[in-house]
Structure formats: C-alpha cells, structure tokens
Design an enzyme around this catalytic site. Structure first.
Site, PDB file in Angstrom:
ATOM      1  N   ASN A   9       0.965  -1.232   0.014  1.00 50.35           N
ATOM      2  CA  ASN A   9       0.029  -0.063   0.051  1.00 50.35           C
ATOM      3  C   ASN A   9       0.831   1.315   0.041  1.00 50.35           C
ATOM      4  O   ASN A   9       1.597   1.736   0.985  1.00 50.35           O
ATOM      5  CB  ASN A   9      -1.047  -0.084   1.360  1.00 50.35           C
ATOM      6  CG  ASN A   9      -1.597   1.317   1.482  1.00 50.35           C
ATOM      7  OD1 ASN A   9      -1.853   2.120   0.739  1.00 50.35           O
ATOM      8  ND2 ASN A   9      -2.231   1.668   2.808  1.00 50.35           N
ATOM      9  N   LYS A  11       0.218   4.305  -0.369  1.00 51.63           N
ATOM     10  CA  LYS A  11      -0.423   5.536   0.377  1.00 51.63           C
ATOM     11  C   LYS A  11      -0.281   6.727  -0.612  1.00 51.63           C
ATOM     12  O   LYS A  11      -0.374   6.498  -2.124  1.00 51.63           O
ATOM     13  CB  LYS A  11       0.019   5.746   1.821  1.00 51.63           C
ATOM     14  CG  LYS A  11      -0.166   4.590   2.497  1.00 51.63           C
ATOM     15  CD  LYS A  11       0.220   4.740   4.052  1.00 51.63           C
ATOM     16  CE  LYS A  11       0.193   3.318   4.795  1.00 51.63           C
ATOM     17  NZ  LYS A  11       0.122   3.557   6.153  1.00 51.63           N
ATOM     18  N   HIS A  95      -9.236   1.083   4.749  1.00 51.75           N
ATOM     19  CA  HIS A  95      -8.170   1.085   5.526  1.00 51.75           C
ATOM     20  C   HIS A  95      -8.413   2.096   6.656  1.00 51.75           C
ATOM     21  O   HIS A  95      -9.243   3.112   6.810  1.00 51.75           O
ATOM     22  CB  HIS A  95      -7.101   1.646   4.686  1.00 51.75           C
ATOM     23  CG  HIS A  95      -5.762   1.762   5.229  1.00 51.75           C
ATOM     24  ND1 HIS A  95      -5.143   2.758   6.040  1.00 51.75           N
ATOM     25  CD2 HIS A  95      -4.821   0.805   4.970  1.00 51.75           C
ATOM     26  CE1 HIS A  95      -4.043   2.430   6.444  1.00 51.75           C
ATOM     27  NE2 HIS A  95      -3.525   1.247   5.960  1.00 51.75           N
ATOM     28  N   GLU A  97      -6.733   4.645   7.901  1.00 46.89           N
ATOM     29  CA  GLU A  97      -6.532   5.897   7.618  1.00 46.89           C
ATOM     30  C   GLU A  97      -7.688   6.402   6.710  1.00 46.89           C
ATOM     31  O   GLU A  97      -8.031   7.585   7.014  1.00 46.89           O
ATOM     32  CB  GLU A  97      -5.236   5.999   6.672  1.00 46.89           C
ATOM     33  CG  GLU A  97      -3.856   5.945   7.505  1.00 46.89           C
ATOM     34  CD  GLU A  97      -2.712   5.445   6.847  1.00 46.89           C
ATOM     35  OE1 GLU A  97      -2.708   5.399   5.577  1.00 46.89           O
ATOM     36  OE2 GLU A  97      -1.666   4.821   7.596  1.00 46.89           O
ATOM     37  N   GLU A 167      -5.558  -5.296  10.418  1.00 49.81           N
ATOM     38  CA  GLU A 167      -4.562  -4.387  10.688  1.00 49.81           C
ATOM     39  C   GLU A 167      -4.562  -3.808  12.101  1.00 49.81           C
ATOM     40  O   GLU A 167      -5.534  -2.703  11.865  1.00 49.81           O
ATOM     41  CB  GLU A 167      -4.442  -3.198   9.324  1.00 49.81           C
ATOM     42  CG  GLU A 167      -4.216  -3.755   7.970  1.00 49.81           C
ATOM     43  CD  GLU A 167      -3.469  -2.916   7.206  1.00 49.81           C
ATOM     44  OE1 GLU A 167      -2.301  -2.992   6.675  1.00 49.81           O
ATOM     45  OE2 GLU A 167      -4.008  -1.858   6.967  1.00 49.81           O
ATOM     46  N   GLY A 173       2.734   1.710  10.740  1.00 47.90           N
ATOM     47  CA  GLY A 173       3.498   2.752  10.696  1.00 47.90           C
ATOM     48  C   GLY A 173       4.252   3.268  11.844  1.00 47.90           C
ATOM     49  O   GLY A 173       5.017   4.197  12.144  1.00 47.90           O
ATOM     50  N   SER A 213       3.476  -2.787  10.221  1.00 46.62           N
ATOM     51  CA  SER A 213       4.860  -2.644  10.402  1.00 46.62           C
ATOM     52  C   SER A 213       5.632  -3.852   9.798  1.00 46.62           C
ATOM     53  O   SER A 213       6.390  -4.233  10.796  1.00 46.62           O
ATOM     54  CB  SER A 213       5.607  -2.227  11.926  1.00 46.62           C
ATOM     55  OG  SER A 213       4.902  -0.982  12.185  1.00 46.62           O
TER      56      SER A 213
HETATM   57  C1  PEP Z   1      -0.802  -0.135   6.130  1.00 51.67           C
HETATM   58  O1  PEP Z   1      -0.659   1.176   5.676  1.00 51.67           O
HETATM   59  O2  PEP Z   1      -1.524  -0.787   5.585  1.00 51.67           O
HETATM   60  C2  PEP Z   1       0.409  -0.513   6.787  1.00 51.67           C
HETATM   61  C3  PEP Z   1       0.182  -1.609   7.384  1.00 51.67           C
HETATM   62  O3  PEP Z   1       1.264   0.288   7.114  1.00 51.67           O
HETATM   63  P1  PEP Z   1       2.883  -0.131   7.690  1.00 51.67           P
HETATM   64  O4  PEP Z   1       3.310  -1.367   6.899  1.00 51.67           O
HETATM   65  O5  PEP Z   1       3.787   1.206   7.247  1.00 51.67           O
HETATM   66  O6  PEP Z   1       2.662  -0.109   9.102  1.00 51.67           O
END
Ligand code: PEP
Length: 253
Positions: A9, A11, A95, A97, A167, A173, A213
C-alpha cells in the site's frame, strides 16, 4: 492450501515516474515468486502507468479506495469502472487511515465492497482495533462489529473473492508489530466469524493478511503462523529491496 498474498500500500507516495521505475525494478525480482500473489497499490494518479509497466508480469495493481456509485457528482472520488479502466484488479477498502481521516463507516465499507465486486475487482478489506480498544479488551468486539457491518448482505460467491487484512491500528507505521501469536489470535477469531456467517468451506479458504509494520526481518515469523496468509505492507513496500525481500520471504522448500 491458501495462496499467500503480499500487497503493498503506497499511500500518498510516488509520482508516476517513480512508480514506473519501481515496477521495472521489481519485475525481475519477483518473476519467480509463484508461491504468492504480488500486488502493488499506487496512488490513483499512477494506476494506469503502473498497470502498463506491470503488463505481462505477475504483479497485480490495486487502488487504495473507490466510490460505490457508478458515476455521479462526487468531487474527488473515483468509480469502480474507472479503476478497472485504469488496469486495477484489486482495491483496498476500509483502511484505518480512511476510517480515521475520512469518516469511513462500516456501512460505507459494505457499499464499497459490493460495488467493487460488481465491477469485478477483488476487495482487500481492512479491519483492526486501535490501541485504546485493545487495552480496553475490546479487540474481538471491534473486529466483530467491523466484520458484520462490512460483510453484511454478501453471498458466499461474493465473499470468496474478498481478501481480509487484519491491521491493528497501533501497529501501522509505528514500527510496533503485533507478535505473530497476537496476530494469529485475531486471525483465528476473524476466521471463526467467516465460519459463522459463510460456513466451514469458506473459512478454510479465506485469505487473511496481516498488516502493521511488516518488514523483511519479521515477515518470516509472521508467515510461519498457519493462520497468516500474507501481508499488507505500507512503509516497507515503498523500497524495491525491502518489498521484494518480503515477497521472497524465507520458506521451507
Ligand atoms: C498499512 O498502511 O496498511 C500498513 C500496514 O503500514 P505499515 O506497514 O507502514 O505499518
């Protein structure tokens, strides 16, 4: 056997030129990665260029959101057919976000899933609890609410085309990954919800990805969990080296 999915992803990162350069470099590094489905999720502006650059390879292209209407007065939104037209086969929905920054609700997630399926797109549907919810012991309650709200009114034929991404919001992040056991526990719970709503067959077939992460140095232990069927990767999907290392995680031959 569930075929793993490793999805990136991106973003709000990468210009068209940067996105195309990434795919050109990624292609040879994952050309033999038949053990999993490889998906990249560029921003809207780079979808067509990435789909063209990925043509003939095993790299699929995902959008990061969509609108549920076919067309209409929705400034700034993009329809399912537009994503297909731009070369997408997948779309990320719900997601955290989008839920946090754009007020995405479970009802909207549900409408988006139905619209994506009707257009022939494979939805990658994100669910997960915040830190406050986990600390309050509400992880399962949150997952159940998001699952039931997001997947209401779907037939088993619909559901089998969906990929779930667990998630935990506190792991996105932050560099703070859920332990493989913690992730597997939530995956088991989600698979139980699939079983309740859609039956054993779909529960055993459904692919549930972990996101939060994920890096080259933790993917092996996450994938060692039988419950974990791949990863949705944010930060580490932005560099070809780290993303290809995640795709090609060490596995028993
Ligand atoms: C994500 O944005 O779906 C995500 C898992 O980000 P990160 O791997 O940076 O934690």
């Amino acid at each position: 056997m569930r075929k793993p999915v490793i999805a990136g992803n991106w973003k709000m990162y990468k210009t068209i030129a940067e996105a195309v350069e990434f795919v050109q470099k990624l292609k040879p590094l994952v050309a033999n990665s038949a053990h999993c489905d490889v998906v990249v999720g560029p921003p809207f502006t780079a979808l067509r260029a990435v789909a063209d650059a990925a043509k003939g390879s095993n790299i699929a292209v995902s959008a990061q959101d969509l609108h549920w209407d076919k067309e209409g007065a929705h400034t700034g939104d993009v329809s399912p057919a537009m994503l297909v037209d731009a070369g997408c086969t997948h779309v990320i929905i719900g997601h955290s976000e989008r839920r946090q920054d754009h007020g995405e609700t479970d009802a909207n997630v549900n409408r988006k899933i139905k619209a994506a399926l009707a257009a022939g797109l494979a939805p990658i549907v994100c669910v997960g609890e915040t830190l406050a919810e986990r600390e309050a012991g509400k992880t399962e309650e949150v997952l159940r609410r998001q699952f039931q709200g997001g997947f209401t009114g779907l037939t088993p034929q619909d559901f089998c085309r969906i990929i779930i991404a667990y998630e935990p919001v506190w792991a996105i992040g932050t560099g703070r990954t859920a332990t493989p056991e913690m992730a597997a526990e939530s995956h088991r719970y989600l698979r139980g919800l699939v079983r309740q709503q859609f039956g054993e067959n779909l529960a055993s077939q459904s692919r549930i990805l972990y996101g939060g992460s994920v890096k080259p140095d933790n993917i092996e232990s996450l994938m060692a969990q039988e419950e974990i069927d791949g990863a949705l990767v944010g930060g580490a999907s932005l560099k070809v080296d780290s993303f290809s290392a995640i795709v090609n995680y060490p596995r028993a031959s």
